[in-house]
Scaffold this motif. Structure first.
Motif, PDB file in Angstrom:
ATOM      1  N   UNK A   1       0.831  -1.208   0.000  1.00  0.00           N
ATOM      2  CA  UNK A   1       0.000   0.000   0.000  1.00  0.00           C
ATOM      3  C   UNK A   1       0.867   1.260   0.000  1.00  0.00           C
ATOM      4  N   UNK A   2       1.913   1.240   0.808  1.00  0.00           N
ATOM      5  CA  UNK A   2       2.789   2.410   0.869  1.00  0.00           C
ATOM      6  C   UNK A   2       3.532   2.583  -0.455  1.00  0.00           C
ATOM      7  N   UNK A   3       4.038   1.466  -0.987  1.00  0.00           N
ATOM      8  CA  UNK A   3       4.777   1.515  -2.254  1.00  0.00           C
ATOM      9  C   UNK A   3       3.917   2.156  -3.346  1.00  0.00           C
ATOM     10  N   UNK A   4       2.647   1.767  -3.364  1.00  0.00           N
ATOM     11  CA  UNK A   4       1.734   2.286  -4.377  1.00  0.00           C
ATOM     12  C   UNK A   4       1.507   3.789  -4.197  1.00  0.00           C
TER      13      UNK A   4
ATOM     14  N   UNK B   1      19.293  13.669  -6.605  1.00  0.00           N
ATOM     15  CA  UNK B   1      19.288  12.381  -5.903  1.00  0.00           C
ATOM     16  C   UNK B   1      18.057  11.585  -6.330  1.00  0.00           C
ATOM     17  N   UNK B   2      18.250  10.277  -6.489  1.00  0.00           N
ATOM     18  CA  UNK B   2      17.198   9.356  -6.908  1.00  0.00           C
ATOM     19  C   UNK B   2      15.898   9.568  -6.117  1.00  0.00           C
ATOM     20  N   UNK B   3      14.780   9.471  -6.838  1.00  0.00           N
ATOM     21  CA  UNK B   3      13.476   9.621  -6.186  1.00  0.00           C
ATOM     22  C   UNK B   3      12.894   8.295  -5.705  1.00  0.00           C
ATOM     23  N   UNK B   4      13.499   7.189  -6.119  1.00  0.00           N
ATOM     24  CA  UNK B   4      12.938   5.889  -5.730  1.00  0.00           C
ATOM     25  C   UNK B   4      12.999   5.719  -4.209  1.00  0.00           C
ATOM     26  N   UNK B   5      12.046   4.978  -3.680  1.00  0.00           N
ATOM     27  CA  UNK B   5      12.002   4.747  -2.235  1.00  0.00           C
ATOM     28  C   UNK B   5      13.117   3.783  -1.842  1.00  0.00           C
TER      29      UNK B   5
END
Lengths: 369, 369
Positions: free
Chosen positions: A250-253, A360-364
């Protein structure tokens, strides 16, 4: 540089019908003349007539701190038994339309109003804000240096080089503060660290809560660059989130929608678009996923000598962006009692499109330590 | 504690004929209700009528930072598209005599004046200053904790545990700053380090000058204690000088006069003496040695939640000291181009005599490193 700014300010004063501009504490003064007033009870005040020589009133014991610029202002030290408000009022003379620095203490404004009963007052921000919002090449270069500094810290955070689990938010905040000073800043402005449900408070004050495995850690930090005497520093401001362990689906989404909203807003930030429209772009992306109800603040703020300045990317600000504007783009979602997230970069609006200063990368990032 | 303060403030408002007190940024607000406004462009404002419930207007995204005290104030969050100045003006209503927090940004005062054209304004300091100047037992205890913290650093300085020779003033300042945070402060307020001829500038900004053997190093530093959420921190402030090697006889002689002036002023700081008289005591001692011409600032300032507050020990302040007053006693001499020195302790005025909170040796320490 300062002479050019002074000319631009005088021109704007003429257009606005302002006789005298007065500046004290805050960043207008260092932006205009390179001197920052100490935020103490002894009055520092620049009195700038629309024509005629400017005078900088300074406590006598602070005169040695002033890098004199005789072509721009005359220094007038006042001793401990003199009344600086009376001296400033005398310098203002019969001027009737006065623009007062936005951050000047009300105490001094009220005392000056008592001495200058015929004067009409307006905030100086209406004159200086639009001028300061358009950065020159040197200012963009300093903002880039500030951004590159905090980028190094954000990368260390994503790489797991900054321990999180088992430390308190306050400890991590202090760690970020030390690093901000190490990467070329002279001052730490803030270092928000918010873990788990605390990340749902956008301006959370880092406290004794210990960071645990399996939660989001939101870090929003920045400082002001150290510069040679007589030159103002410029601000950094970045937000990245990491997860201590594998994040729930859910958080990833939700986070992925947020990253999309941030990216689309950055792409929209071109000259001519209304400031509020950029906010709208991010809000619409979040709305399509039902997340806009949790995006409870504006999209961004200008940045320069001040951490927050014009232009503000907020509903109601119809002013179009101009090349040279520098601002944060920082959508977020904040679900009370549960979690929150924000992604923030500083972006400069240029004639060839938006230029993000933070890269800086935006990926979690998932960190294990 | 906060309820008692509120009652004292309301009583003083009644005596002064003030209908409404308004507080924003600065230390009046944390002193009165335990909440500190973020010094940003989003308005935080307490509206306190002389009778009736107080309202605290806060940006909605900062509401989670507020430790609510429903018996003292009602929290009113405003969202990004609301106009907080209009909301505050509506809360003030028809009140005509308004006391505005001394440090409130002029921009907000001017905007409120436009909306409340019949109101008369005065600085809130005239009401709050005398109340805040009298510390209760808990406040003295916190000031003692703050003083004991910086005392440890001053002793380390005198013992040669803080390297000086070969480092820049800025490096030593950063070192002092780190130590201030280590000894129980949440914030560094300042860390002046001034070597040799720079010590002749009382508010010297530490720079790239390298400290060398055979010179005075003046260190004046302080911070604000870290306290639990909802309680204000209290300030420390101390000055000690050390000499990197054997000092010349002329300096030793001047310094010894200074130490005598400081000691005699502390001894004079008893309830009932006019604030300016304490300043006079130190000045007379320096004058007897021909040094008063180089003592270019007041003797001291009150201290509490603010680093500088009432009472000020300065010529022209006829107000007698009261038990509970806490203030610095910090005479100095500053000989341009040559050297300077200052000795500063925080002292509490009590019914049984002056009580210095700083207890570090006043003798001029000679350090070799």
């Amino acid at each position: 540089m300062f002479s050019q700014r002074l000319e631009r300010v005088r021109t704007a004063m003429g257009v606005a019908g302002v006789d005298v501009l007065m500046l004290s504490v805050g960043s207008d003064l260092p932006w205009l003349v390179g001197y920052e007033a100490m935020p103490l009870e002894r009055l520092t005040m620049l009195v700038l007539p629309v024509d005629g020589r400017a005078e900088l009133f300074v406590p006598a014991l602070e005169v040695p701190r002033v890098l004199e610029r005789p072509e721009i202002f005359r220094v007038r030290g006042w001793t401990e038994t003199e009344d600086p408000v009376a001296m400033v009022a005398e310098s203002v003379g019969a001027a009737e339309s006065i623009a007062m620095g936005d951050h000047t203490w009300s105490r001094f404004l009220i005392q000056l109003q008592d001495r200058l009963p015929r004067a009409r007052w307006q905030p100086a921000g209406s004159i200086l804000g639009p001028l300061r919002a358009v950065k020159d090449a040197r200012e963009v270069e300093r903002l880039q240096a500030a951004a590159s500094g905090v980028d190094r810290i954000a990368r260390a955070l994503q790489n797991g080089e900054i321990p999180l689990i088992g430390r308190t938010e306050a400890e991590v905040s202090a760690d970020l503060g030390r690093r901000i000073l190490e990467v070329g800043h002279g001052k730490v402005n803030f270092a928000i660290v918010a873990a788990g449900e605390n990340a749902a408070s956008p301006h959370h004050h880092p406290g004794d809560r210990v960071i645990e495995p399996g939660e989001v850690v939101l870090c929003d930090f920045g400082g002001t660059t150290a510069e040679p005497q007589g030159e103002p520093g410029y601000c950094s401001d970045i937000t990245r989130c990491v997860y201590t362990g594998e994040p729930p689906a859910e958080f990833v989404e939700q986070y992925s929608v947020l990253a999309d909203a941030q990216r689309q807003a950055v792409e929209a930030a071109k000259p001519g678009i209304a400031a509020e429209e950029v906010d709208r772009v991010a809000r619409d992306v979040l709305a399509a996923a039902g997340l806009d109800q949790w995006f409870i603040h504006r999209l961004g703020h200008g940045i320069g000598v001040d951490a927050h300045e014009d232009p503000y990317l907020v509903s109601g600000n119809h002013r179009p962006l101009e090349a040279g504007n520098a601002f944060s783009i920082e959508p977020g979602f904040y679900i009370p009692g549960k979690w929150g997230a924000r992604i923030e970069d500083i972006v400069v609006c240029t004639d060839v499109g938006p230029r993000p200063l933070n890269t800086v990368d935006h990926a979690l990032a998932v960190v294990e330590g």
